[in-house]
Design an enzyme around this catalytic site. Sequence first.
Site, PDB file in Angstrom:
ATOM      1  N   LYS A  67       0.530  -1.565  -0.054  1.00  0.00           N
ATOM      2  CA  LYS A  67       0.262  -0.145   0.294  1.00  0.00           C
ATOM      3  C   LYS A  67       0.848   1.128   0.242  1.00  0.00           C
ATOM      4  O   LYS A  67       0.332   2.098  -0.374  1.00  0.00           O
ATOM      5  CB  LYS A  67      -1.187   0.295   1.205  1.00  0.00           C
ATOM      6  CG  LYS A  67      -2.255  -0.623   0.923  1.00  0.00           C
ATOM      7  CD  LYS A  67      -3.536  -0.693   1.997  1.00  0.00           C
ATOM      8  CE  LYS A  67      -3.912  -1.765   2.615  1.00  0.00           C
ATOM      9  NZ  LYS A  67      -5.269  -1.404   3.234  1.00  0.00           N
ATOM     10  N   ASP A 103     -10.469   2.671   1.837  1.00  0.00           N
ATOM     11  CA  ASP A 103     -10.694   1.648   3.220  1.00  0.00           C
ATOM     12  C   ASP A 103     -11.443   2.533   4.351  1.00  0.00           C
ATOM     13  O   ASP A 103     -12.248   2.017   5.558  1.00  0.00           O
ATOM     14  CB  ASP A 103      -9.552   1.664   4.046  1.00  0.00           C
ATOM     15  CG  ASP A 103      -8.904   0.498   3.318  1.00  0.00           C
ATOM     16  OD1 ASP A 103      -9.361  -0.627   2.672  1.00  0.00           O
ATOM     17  OD2 ASP A 103      -7.502   0.462   3.353  1.00  0.00           O
ATOM     18  N   ARG A 153      -0.584   0.831  22.470  1.00  0.00           N
ATOM     19  CA  ARG A 153       0.548   0.447  22.738  1.00  0.00           C
ATOM     20  C   ARG A 153       1.641   1.811  23.681  1.00  0.00           C
ATOM     21  O   ARG A 153       1.767   1.643  23.837  1.00  0.00           O
ATOM     22  CB  ARG A 153       0.825  -0.299  22.882  1.00  0.00           C
ATOM     23  CG  ARG A 153       2.540  -0.790  23.397  1.00  0.00           C
ATOM     24  CD  ARG A 153       1.337  -2.565  22.728  1.00  0.00           C
ATOM     25  NE  ARG A 153       2.566  -2.884  21.030  1.00  0.00           N
ATOM     26  CZ  ARG A 153       2.520  -3.866  20.505  1.00  0.00           C
ATOM     27  NH1 ARG A 153       2.187  -4.563  21.562  1.00  0.00           N
ATOM     28  NH2 ARG A 153       3.297  -3.945  18.999  1.00  0.00           N
TER      29      ARG A 153
HETATM   30  P1  ATR Z   1      -2.551  -2.226  10.414  1.00  0.00           P
HETATM   31  O1  ATR Z   1      -2.573  -1.721   9.323  1.00  0.00           O
HETATM   32  O2  ATR Z   1      -3.310  -3.406   9.878  1.00  0.00           O
HETATM   33  O3  ATR Z   1      -3.139  -1.023  11.655  1.00  0.00           O
HETATM   34  P2  ATR Z   1      -0.327  -2.256  11.280  1.00  0.00           P
HETATM   35  O4  ATR Z   1       0.087  -0.153  11.244  1.00  0.00           O
HETATM   36  O5  ATR Z   1       1.372  -2.646  11.960  1.00  0.00           O
HETATM   37  O6  ATR Z   1      -1.103  -2.431  11.304  1.00  0.00           O
HETATM   38  O7  ATR Z   1      -0.427  -1.456  13.080  1.00  0.00           O
HETATM   39  C1  ATR Z   1      -0.625  -1.993  14.119  1.00  0.00           C
HETATM   40  C2  ATR Z   1      -1.458  -1.471  15.946  1.00  0.00           C
HETATM   41  O8  ATR Z   1      -1.961  -2.523  16.703  1.00  0.00           O
HETATM   42  C3  ATR Z   1      -0.660  -0.436  16.167  1.00  0.00           C
HETATM   43  O9  ATR Z   1      -1.608   0.275  17.295  1.00  0.00           O
HETATM   44  C4  ATR Z   1       0.145  -1.162  17.747  1.00  0.00           C
HETATM   45  O10 ATR Z   1       0.909  -0.905  18.322  1.00  0.00           O
HETATM   46  P3  ATR Z   1       1.990  -0.093  18.267  1.00  0.00           P
HETATM   47  O11 ATR Z   1       1.890   1.226  17.870  1.00  0.00           O
HETATM   48  O12 ATR Z   1       2.366  -0.504  19.581  1.00  0.00           O
HETATM   49  O13 ATR Z   1       2.908  -1.490  17.634  1.00  0.00           O
HETATM   50  C5  ATR Z   1      -1.214  -2.759  17.516  1.00  0.00           C
HETATM   51  N1  ATR Z   1      -0.898  -3.959  18.490  1.00  0.00           N
HETATM   52  C6  ATR Z   1      -0.495  -4.828  17.732  1.00  0.00           C
HETATM   53  N2  ATR Z   1      -0.992  -5.800  18.537  1.00  0.00           N
HETATM   54  C7  ATR Z   1      -1.108  -5.277  19.583  1.00  0.00           C
HETATM   55  C8  ATR Z   1      -0.617  -5.870  21.533  1.00  0.00           C
HETATM   56  N3  ATR Z   1      -0.355  -7.190  21.024  1.00  0.00           N
HETATM   57  N4  ATR Z   1      -1.216  -5.007  21.710  1.00  0.00           N
HETATM   58  C9  ATR Z   1      -1.991  -3.530  22.025  1.00  0.00           C
HETATM   59  N5  ATR Z   1      -1.557  -3.246  20.931  1.00  0.00           N
HETATM   60  C10 ATR Z   1      -0.985  -4.104  19.540  1.00  0.00           C
END
Ligand code: ATR
Length: 277
Positions: A67, A103, A153
């Site tokens: 993307k 999206d 997080r």
């Molecule tokens: P996407 O494109 O699907 O949004 P991404 O850019 O990898 O995927 O973002 C994943 C999101 O899920 C982020 O907000 C991530 O938090 P961090 O920025 O702290 O990494 C969150 N996330 C993923 N696993 C998590 C977990 N186990 N607990 C809390 N937040 C999580």
Amino acid sequence: MAEAKAFVTGHPIAHSRSPKIHGYWLKTYGIDGSYQAIDVAPADFAAFLKSLGEDGYRGGNVTIPHKEAAFAGVARRDHAADEIGAVNTLWFEDGVLWGGNTDGYGFAANLDQYAPGWAANGPAVVLGAGGASRAVIHALKERGIKDVRIVNRTLARAEELSRHFGPGVSAYSAGAVGELLADAGLLINTTALGMHGDATLSADPAGLPDHAIVTDIVYVPLETPLLAAARARGLKTVDGLGMLLHQAVPGFERWFGRKPEVKPELRRMIVADIEGH
Ligand code: ATR
């Protein structure tokens, strides 16, 4: 006229449900067209984009991990793609390759279908600050929600989004979520939270007001732990499958010339696929 051709590309791509969705609409509307999944490795993506016109494609969808490369590689972008920083839909206009992002549209259209009037329900709490979160925040702003609270997080990522989207979009770390829910009208999960049982960010819908709507962009399982807790609390919930279905609408219309409808039969077909029938 030659058959209209479109595609979805990603890496991997075998599990994409987009060919089922577009294939269903092509059949339903009797359109002479095709929609195929094409696996393209990241190193080959730029060349793939260049070859599209010669291969006779009207356009296609782009998914993980392409993307951002599509965002950088197209000649023109629509407003949503610029705001979200990613492209999920490609099409040609007068021989020029355009990139858009549907999206946010899909997110809003899903709520329009299942929770009409939702946009009057601010403030909104958004869990997560990744790519999906950007699309959701874009949609919330477009629909006039003036108070969007991102909880993540990793606080720095939420702060980056807050800066990007400007006034009315604020950033918080996980510990603040309880307080933020007390007067929120919308709670949106954009993380894989609850999918792996290792979440370090959790939101208890018990703390939301009675009129709040809770939605999750995760659709496997259809009822996520967050949605189950919200339902148990008696709140209105909307699952994430509709976002997948609705985000496909603008692309189909551009390539095949007809705006398709998201009807229960299509949803049932994809639900059966998710449930492995
Ligand atoms: P996407 O494109 O699907 O949004 P991404 O850019 O990898 O995927 O973002 C994943 C999101 O899920 C982020 O907000 C991530 O938090 P961090 O920025 O702290 O990494 C969150 N996330 C993923 N696993 C998590 C977990 N186990 N607990 C809390 N937040 C999580």
